[in-house]
Design an enzyme around this catalytic site. Structure first.
Site, PDB file in Angstrom:
ATOM      1  CG  ASP A   1     -35.342  63.280 -59.506  1.00 62.66           C
ATOM      2  OD1 ASP A   1     -35.789  62.325 -60.165  1.00 62.66           O
ATOM      3  OD2 ASP A   1     -34.788  63.139 -58.400  1.00 62.66           O
TER       4      ASP A   1
ATOM      5  CD  GLU B   1     -13.652  59.902 -53.976  1.00 58.42           C
ATOM      6  OE1 GLU B   1     -13.913  59.099 -53.052  1.00 58.42           O
ATOM      7  OE2 GLU B   1     -14.371  60.862 -54.255  1.00 58.42           O
TER       8      GLU B   1
ATOM      9  CG  HIS C   1     -15.979  60.696 -50.348  1.00 58.86           C
ATOM     10  ND1 HIS C   1     -15.965  59.823 -51.413  1.00 58.86           N
ATOM     11  CD2 HIS C   1     -17.270  60.737 -49.926  1.00 58.86           C
ATOM     12  CE1 HIS C   1     -17.190  59.351 -51.625  1.00 58.86           C
ATOM     13  NE2 HIS C   1     -17.987  59.892 -50.732  1.00 58.86           N
ATOM     14  CG  LEU C   2     -14.205  65.684 -45.520  1.00 52.53           C
ATOM     15  CD1 LEU C   2     -13.833  67.063 -44.979  1.00 52.53           C
ATOM     16  CD2 LEU C   2     -13.574  64.591 -44.672  1.00 52.53           C
ATOM     17  N   GLY C   3     -18.556  63.938 -46.996  1.00 56.04           N
ATOM     18  CA  GLY C   3     -20.008  64.102 -46.949  1.00 56.04           C
ATOM     19  C   GLY C   3     -20.685  63.481 -45.743  1.00 56.04           C
TER      20      GLY C   3
END
Length: 531
Positions: free
Chosen positions: A173, A263, A281-283
């Site tokens: 990062d 998506e 996309h269940l985050g």
């Protein structure tokens, strides 16, 4: 009279109660957002609007919102809100960017377990009446090396959870400080080292020009044989076709994806591969996360309507209406200065120092600081705003300091921003002219006078004859028109810089042509939001 708030999407009853408890007249119509005509008909009666994703706050809705002061989105995405038109009308747009961090981090950990132990395939096999115990041989997480790309809010939580699982964690990062890495219990590395060391790789960065396809065929070639890759961040971070080939060849042992380049994902190279786990996309999809964002948006809207406090605003600094009239150009300048220095800095930033001179020192410095930090962070996270930027900087161990002084030069006031890294300090200063336009007045201690443009070119060189001709000739040969050309130098024969405002974005070919002349130490394209 009590403020009136409309809730036009399905929010938790607890959020409705927060409004009531704080004395706000709340109208809960959870299906109204689907009826845009009805919404336009009644929106003028309300001071606040609380939504999820079903309500579309379009230009038509905003035009009809004669009394609306704030829109609050329960969640992070605001694609359903016309922010530019809301800003023009003075409507604050808020979101809740931190309400689903834990949920998303936990999903990444769950996906890592699922791909390590082939849980979905084993479950389907067992449901089918098979007993294929020997077929589903997994691997332990304990003792394995997890490579975390992006150690911000969600990535930081993943790091901590992985350390708790007794994994060795390496993190890449650009804004991760040594102190923050130590706090997380991870080893800070460069990206190539992460690829070489990691048994599992998980991504937690936004999708930008820099991060798009950060996992490419070339990157995969640098990884260990048998690596497993998890993406619960953004579609487009991974070249799905290249990954599919690596999964088929066995170079990559498995992958777990919650997000996809397109998506809703109806088709993907990753689909129907036995060693890939996919979720839609269940985050952020847990009861707790949905409750959290609903409660947060209710509190934020209430705070603003009752006290004027602004939290997690995407289009307004934390200043009063009176301050905003005077500070607007200076806030824009602060953002440009931060953005300039952010685009020039690739190594981790340890500290940000801001000097306010003259008239700027009498303003709301907190808001100006936020604009500077947001500008710096924008390179790594385009979604950063003036509220979230200082939080992100603090989490990454970046120290922010402010100094003020009386007017000390020819300008009525100016702002100077300095960033400190392990290797160097870098500074830029600017002021606002009487026409309200921001200007760069000093770079690396060298005086300049440069208008801020959407597309700019920054170069450094030794102060020798012919530089202007080389720049003009090379750009002209490639059809690049120069709107403004500024030069500066430390002394005769010393270090010199040029800052050019050009009409269009500079292509890679132009930059390579300038570098090929051998006359420049640095050639850097810059972009600024001047809207």
């Amino acid at each position: 009279m009590a403020p009136k708030v409309l809730i036009s999407d399905k929010l938790s009853p607890a959020a409705v109660q927060i409004f009531k408890d704080r004395g706000i007249d709340v109208d809960f119509q959870p299906d109204l957002g689907k009826d845009k005509d009805k919404l336009a008909e009644i929106i003028g009666n309300y001071d606040g609007l609380a939504i999820r994703s079903a309500t579309k706050v379009t230009e038509k809705i905003i035009e009809a919102a004669t009394n609306l002061k704030v829109v609050g989105r329960a969640g992070i995405g605001v694609d359903n809100v016309d922010i530019p038109n809301a800003s023009k009308k003075g409507i604050i747009v808020m979101n809740t960017p931190f309400g689903n961090m834990i949920t998303t981090a936990e999903h990444a950990i769950a996906m890592m377990f699922a791909v390590a132990r082939q849980i979905p395939e084993a479950s389907a096999s067992t449901h089918a009446g098979k007993w294929e115990k020997s077929k589903f041989m997994g691997v332990e997480l304990t003792g394995k090396t997890l490579g975390v790309i992006g150690a911000g809010n969600i990535g930081g939580i993943v790091c901590q959870r992985a350390v708790g699982l007794k994994m060795k964690v390496v993190a890449y990062d650009p804004f991760l400080s040594d102190e923050r890495a130590t706090e997380l219990g991870v080893t800070k590395v460069e990206l190539d080292e992460l690829f070489a060391r990691a048994d599992f790789i998980t991504l937690h960065v936004p999708l930008t020009d820099t991060t798009r396809n950060v996992i490419s065929a070339e990157a995969i070639a640098k990884m260990k044989d048998g690596v497993r890759i998890i993406n619960c961040a953004r579609g487009g971070l991974v070249d799905e076709a290249a990954l599919a080939e690596a999964l088929k060849s066995g170079k990559v042992a498995g992958a777990a994806f919650d997000v996809f380049e397109t998506e809703p994902a109806k088709d993907s190279p990753l689909f129907n591969l036995s060693n890939v786990v996919c979720t839609p996309h269940l985050g952020a999809s847990t009861t707790e996360a949905q409750e959290n964002v609903a409660l947060q948006v209710a509190e934020q809207i209430s705070d603003y309507l009752l006290t004027g406090a602004v939290t997690n605003a995407l289009n307004m600094p934390s200043v009063t209406a009176e301050e905003a009239k005077v500070m607007g150009p200076w806030i824009k300048l602060a953002g440009h200065l931060g953005n300039f220095i952010g685009q020039m800095t690739d190594e981790p930033i340890k500290a940000i120092n801001v000097l306010y001179d003259g008239v700027s020192s009498t303003m709301n410095l907190k808001a100006l600081d936020c604009a500077v930090v947001a500008g710096i962070m924008k390179k790594a996270n385009p979604d950063v705003n003036m509220v979230s930027a200082p939080v992100i900087a603090k989490e990454r161990g970046v120290k922010i300091s402010t100094t003020t002084q009386d007017q000390s030069g020819a300008f009525e006031g100016y702002i100077k921003v300095t960033v400190v890294t392990e290797k160097k300090e870098r500074s830029v200063a600017g002021t606002v002219f009487s026409d309200g336009k921001p200007r760069f007045i000093q770079i690396k201690g060298i005086n300049v006078d440069a208008e801020v443009g959407e597309h700019m070119l920054y170069t450094t060189n030794e102060d020798v004859p012919g530089i202007i001709g080389t720049l003009g000739g090379t750009l002209g040969d490639h059809g690049v028109n120069i709107a403004n050309f500024t030069l500066g130098r430390s002394n005769s024969g010393g270090e010199a810089i040029a800052l050019l405002y050009v009409d269009d974005a500079l292509s890679t070919d132009v930059l390579k042509a300038l570098e090929a002349t051998g006359k420049f130490k640095q050639v850097k394209p810059l972009t600024f939001d001047i809207a």
